[in-house]
Design an enzyme around this catalytic site. Structure first.
Site: not given
Length: 118
Positions: A9-11, A14
């Site tokens: 879920n880390c930008d 991603q």
């Protein structure tokens, strides 16, 4: 083989995964949240990158640590903390056959991708 370590879920993770996919670079993804981070692996990363190169001091997890833990962080105790709190790791950590990097800053993306292409 390339292994990309991070949190799904880390930008930044991603963005790194999208870029590697777009570039056709094969990798295995290791999610800290579901697969964990061993103390031994964290210590290998610390030995290679140093505490400052590996610990994310800008994130929420760092700010939530008590002052004594933050001030006492060293190469001798960081591995245990990172294994317990993998969200403290600067993400992603990319391992290409033992060659390590941590982070995926926009300014460094092209250089990182070029290195991964070999």
């Amino acid at each position: 083989m390339i292994t990309l370590y991070g949190i799904k879920n880390c930008d930044t993770v991603q963005r790194a995964r999208r870029r590697l996919d777009d570039e056709g670079i094969a990798y295995r993804f290791h999610d800290f949240k579901s697969e964990g981070l061993s103390r031994e692996l964290a210590q290998r990363w610390i030995d290679a990158l140093g505490v400052d190169g590996l610990v994310n001091r800008k994130g929420t997890t760092w700010r939530k640590l008590d002052a004594a833990t933050r001030e006492g962080l060293s190469a001798t105790n960081a591995a245990a903390l990172l294994a317990r709190e993998p969200s403290l790791v600067k993400r992603p950590v990319i391992d290409r056959s033992g060659s390590l990097s941590a982070g995926f800053a926009k300014a460094d993306e092209d250089a990182i991708v070029a290195r991964l292409r070999g």
